[in-house]
Design a protein around this motif. Structure first.
Motif, PDB file in Angstrom:
ATOM      1  N   GLY A  24      54.325  -6.028 -38.933  1.00  0.00           N
ATOM      2  CA  GLY A  24      54.754  -7.088 -38.038  1.00  0.00           C
ATOM      3  C   GLY A  24      54.764  -8.439 -38.706  1.00  0.00           C
ATOM      4  O   GLY A  24      54.719  -9.451 -38.032  1.00  0.00           O
ATOM      5  N   ALA A  25      54.821  -8.482 -40.032  1.00  0.00           N
ATOM      6  CA  ALA A  25      54.821  -9.760 -40.731  1.00  0.00           C
ATOM      7  C   ALA A  25      56.054 -10.580 -40.359  1.00  0.00           C
ATOM      8  O   ALA A  25      56.015 -11.798 -40.377  1.00  0.00           O
ATOM      9  CB  ALA A  25      54.772  -9.536 -42.238  1.00  0.00           C
ATOM     10  N   HIS A  26      57.137  -9.898 -39.982  1.00  0.00           N
ATOM     11  CA  HIS A  26      58.343 -10.605 -39.585  1.00  0.00           C
ATOM     12  C   HIS A  26      58.193 -11.231 -38.193  1.00  0.00           C
ATOM     13  O   HIS A  26      58.979 -12.076 -37.813  1.00  0.00           O
ATOM     14  CB  HIS A  26      59.529  -9.646 -39.603  1.00  0.00           C
ATOM     15  N   ALA A  27      57.185 -10.842 -37.459  1.00  0.00           N
ATOM     16  CA  ALA A  27      57.026 -11.313 -36.088  1.00  0.00           C
ATOM     17  C   ALA A  27      55.861 -12.285 -35.953  1.00  0.00           C
ATOM     18  O   ALA A  27      55.231 -12.357 -34.923  1.00  0.00           O
ATOM     19  CB  ALA A  27      56.817 -10.119 -35.173  1.00  0.00           C
ATOM     20  N   GLN A  28      55.567 -13.025 -37.012  1.00  0.00           N
ATOM     21  CA  GLN A  28      54.412 -13.902 -36.966  1.00  0.00           C
ATOM     22  C   GLN A  28      54.577 -15.040 -35.984  1.00  0.00           C
ATOM     23  O   GLN A  28      53.590 -15.600 -35.535  1.00  0.00           O
ATOM     24  CB  GLN A  28      54.134 -14.471 -38.357  1.00  0.00           C
ATOM     25  N   ASP A  29      55.792 -15.392 -35.638  1.00  0.00           N
ATOM     26  CA  ASP A  29      55.979 -16.515 -34.733  1.00  0.00           C
ATOM     27  C   ASP A  29      55.890 -16.109 -33.266  1.00  0.00           C
ATOM     28  O   ASP A  29      56.046 -16.937 -32.399  1.00  0.00           O
ATOM     29  CB  ASP A  29      57.311 -17.207 -35.017  1.00  0.00           C
ATOM     30  N   VAL A  30      55.639 -14.835 -32.985  1.00  0.00           N
ATOM     31  CA  VAL A  30      55.474 -14.396 -31.600  1.00  0.00           C
ATOM     32  C   VAL A  30      54.118 -14.897 -31.114  1.00  0.00           C
ATOM     33  O   VAL A  30      53.092 -14.564 -31.694  1.00  0.00           O
ATOM     34  CB  VAL A  30      55.551 -12.862 -31.477  1.00  0.00           C
ATOM     35  N   PRO A  31      54.094 -15.719 -30.060  1.00  0.00           N
ATOM     36  CA  PRO A  31      52.810 -16.257 -29.602  1.00  0.00           C
ATOM     37  C   PRO A  31      51.925 -15.190 -28.960  1.00  0.00           C
ATOM     38  O   PRO A  31      52.392 -14.127 -28.568  1.00  0.00           O
ATOM     39  CB  PRO A  31      53.211 -17.312 -28.568  1.00  0.00           C
ATOM     40  N   ALA A  46      58.825  -3.852 -30.287  1.00  0.00           N
ATOM     41  CA  ALA A  46      59.724  -4.203 -29.187  1.00  0.00           C
ATOM     42  C   ALA A  46      59.508  -5.650 -28.751  1.00  0.00           C
ATOM     43  O   ALA A  46      60.459  -6.356 -28.426  1.00  0.00           O
ATOM     44  CB  ALA A  46      59.518  -3.259 -28.009  1.00  0.00           C
ATOM     45  N   THR A  47      58.256  -6.083 -28.772  1.00  0.00           N
ATOM     46  CA  THR A  47      57.956  -7.471 -28.422  1.00  0.00           C
ATOM     47  C   THR A  47      58.607  -8.415 -29.418  1.00  0.00           C
ATOM     48  O   THR A  47      59.197  -9.428 -29.034  1.00  0.00           O
ATOM     49  CB  THR A  47      56.435  -7.703 -28.387  1.00  0.00           C
ATOM     50  N   ALA A  48      58.514  -8.095 -30.701  1.00  0.00           N
ATOM     51  CA  ALA A  48      59.122  -8.933 -31.740  1.00  0.00           C
ATOM     52  C   ALA A  48      60.641  -8.976 -31.579  1.00  0.00           C
ATOM     53  O   ALA A  48      61.260 -10.042 -31.736  1.00  0.00           O
ATOM     54  CB  ALA A  48      58.745  -8.416 -33.120  1.00  0.00           C
ATOM     55  N   GLN A  49      61.243  -7.853 -31.242  1.00  0.00           N
ATOM     56  CA  GLN A  49      62.696  -7.831 -31.026  1.00  0.00           C
ATOM     57  C   GLN A  49      63.072  -8.662 -29.809  1.00  0.00           C
ATOM     58  O   GLN A  49      64.048  -9.411 -29.837  1.00  0.00           O
ATOM     59  CB  GLN A  49      63.185  -6.397 -30.852  1.00  0.00           C
ATOM     60  N   TRP A  50      62.309  -8.539 -28.735  1.00  0.00           N
ATOM     61  CA  TRP A  50      62.589  -9.333 -27.532  1.00  0.00           C
ATOM     62  C   TRP A  50      62.457 -10.813 -27.856  1.00  0.00           C
ATOM     63  O   TRP A  50      63.292 -11.618 -27.461  1.00  0.00           O
ATOM     64  CB  TRP A  50      61.614  -8.936 -26.418  1.00  0.00           C
ATOM     65  N   TRP A  51      61.402 -11.177 -28.588  1.00  0.00           N
ATOM     66  CA  TRP A  51      61.159 -12.576 -28.929  1.00  0.00           C
ATOM     67  C   TRP A  51      62.286 -13.128 -29.808  1.00  0.00           C
ATOM     68  O   TRP A  51      62.702 -14.272 -29.646  1.00  0.00           O
ATOM     69  CB  TRP A  51      59.813 -12.708 -29.617  1.00  0.00           C
ATOM     70  N   SER A  52      62.796 -12.321 -30.716  1.00  0.00           N
ATOM     71  CA  SER A  52      63.860 -12.800 -31.613  1.00  0.00           C
ATOM     72  C   SER A  52      65.167 -13.063 -30.857  1.00  0.00           C
ATOM     73  O   SER A  52      66.003 -13.829 -31.340  1.00  0.00           O
ATOM     74  CB  SER A  52      64.093 -11.803 -32.746  1.00  0.00           C
ATOM     75  N   ARG A  53      65.338 -12.467 -29.701  1.00  0.00           N
ATOM     76  CA  ARG A  53      66.550 -12.701 -28.894  1.00  0.00           C
ATOM     77  C   ARG A  53      66.438 -13.929 -27.990  1.00  0.00           C
ATOM     78  O   ARG A  53      67.400 -14.303 -27.333  1.00  0.00           O
ATOM     79  CB  ARG A  53      66.844 -11.461 -28.035  1.00  0.00           C
ATOM     80  N   ARG A  54      65.274 -14.557 -27.922  1.00  0.00           N
ATOM     81  CA  ARG A  54      65.082 -15.732 -27.081  1.00  0.00           C
ATOM     82  C   ARG A  54      65.680 -16.966 -27.753  1.00  0.00           C
ATOM     83  O   ARG A  54      65.628 -17.113 -28.976  1.00  0.00           O
ATOM     84  CB  ARG A  54      63.599 -15.984 -26.802  1.00  0.00           C
ATOM     85  N   GLU A  57      65.083 -22.970 -26.583  1.00  0.00           N
ATOM     86  CA  GLU A  57      64.568 -23.533 -25.326  1.00  0.00           C
ATOM     87  C   GLU A  57      63.609 -22.556 -24.650  1.00  0.00           C
ATOM     88  O   GLU A  57      62.525 -22.938 -24.198  1.00  0.00           O
ATOM     89  CB  GLU A  57      65.734 -23.855 -24.391  1.00  0.00           C
ATOM     90  N   GLU A  58      64.001 -21.282 -24.579  1.00  0.00           N
ATOM     91  CA  GLU A  58      63.146 -20.278 -23.957  1.00  0.00           C
ATOM     92  C   GLU A  58      61.827 -20.148 -24.714  1.00  0.00           C
ATOM     93  O   GLU A  58      60.751 -20.076 -24.101  1.00  0.00           O
ATOM     94  CB  GLU A  58      63.869 -18.930 -23.923  1.00  0.00           C
ATOM     95  N   LYS A  59      61.892 -20.127 -26.042  1.00  0.00           N
ATOM     96  CA  LYS A  59      60.677 -20.029 -26.848  1.00  0.00           C
ATOM     97  C   LYS A  59      59.763 -21.226 -26.616  1.00  0.00           C
ATOM     98  O   LYS A  59      58.548 -21.086 -26.544  1.00  0.00           O
ATOM     99  CB  LYS A  59      61.030 -19.934 -28.334  1.00  0.00           C
ATOM    100  N   LYS A  60      60.359 -22.404 -26.478  1.00  0.00           N
ATOM    101  CA  LYS A  60      59.567 -23.613 -26.252  1.00  0.00           C
ATOM    102  C   LYS A  60      58.791 -23.507 -24.936  1.00  0.00           C
ATOM    103  O   LYS A  60      57.581 -23.746 -24.892  1.00  0.00           O
ATOM    104  CB  LYS A  60      60.474 -24.834 -26.216  1.00  0.00           C
ATOM    105  N   TYR A  61      59.486 -23.143 -23.862  1.00  0.00           N
ATOM    106  CA  TYR A  61      58.838 -23.093 -22.554  1.00  0.00           C
ATOM    107  C   TYR A  61      57.756 -22.015 -22.496  1.00  0.00           C
ATOM    108  O   TYR A  61      56.716 -22.214 -21.877  1.00  0.00           O
ATOM    109  CB  TYR A  61      59.866 -22.873 -21.445  1.00  0.00           C
TER     110      TYR A  61
END
Length: 130
Positions: A24-31, A46-54, A57-61
């Motif tokens: 999951g090193a590619h998903a380090q920015d997932v809070p 799956a969480t990392a994939q969902w997060w990458s599609r945000r 603005e969505e990531k900020k909120y």
């Protein structure tokens, strides 16, 4: 022959080194607090994939709210609300008002609880001002 063995050894060490990187090193920015705590349904990929599609603005909120409130913008995203900021602010106000009034001891569906929520919302400053 000596060089061929050295090249193969270097490639092998490179593959082993790559495999030892944290998954999951590619998903380090997932809070934190985005995925479920239920280990039978926990799926970091799956969480990392969902997060990458945000969107940004969505990531900020999602990222800027406390963990227990991060579901709120996700609901607005799921409902395809055209004004994500307003939807998030309204729902955060409702959530915080409910919690504050419940702490004061008001029954959830009572008139006192409703009045308390209205008073709370009057002084509420939204997390994402316009």
């Amino acid at each position: 022959m000596k060089y061929l063995v050295q090249i193969c050894l270097a490639l092998g060490l490179g593959l082993v080194g790559t495999a030892m990187l944290p998954s999951g090193a590619h998903a380090q920015d997932v809070p934190e607090c985005i995925d479920t705590d239920d280990q039978t349904r926990n799926n970091p990929a799956a969480t990392a994939q969902w997060w990458s599609r945000r969107s940004a603005e969505e990531k900020k909120y999602i990222s800027e709210l406390p963990c227990e409130e991060r579901f709120i913008p996700m609901i607005c995203i799921f409902l395809f609300d055209p004004d994500l900021r307003d939807c998030t602010n309204r729902r955060v106000a409702e959530y915080r008002a409910d919690r504050a009034c419940s702490k004061k001891g008001h029954a959830l569906l009572s008139e006192e609880h409703a009045a308390c929520k209205e008073d709370f919302k009057k002084s509420f400053s939204p997390p994402f001002p316009g």
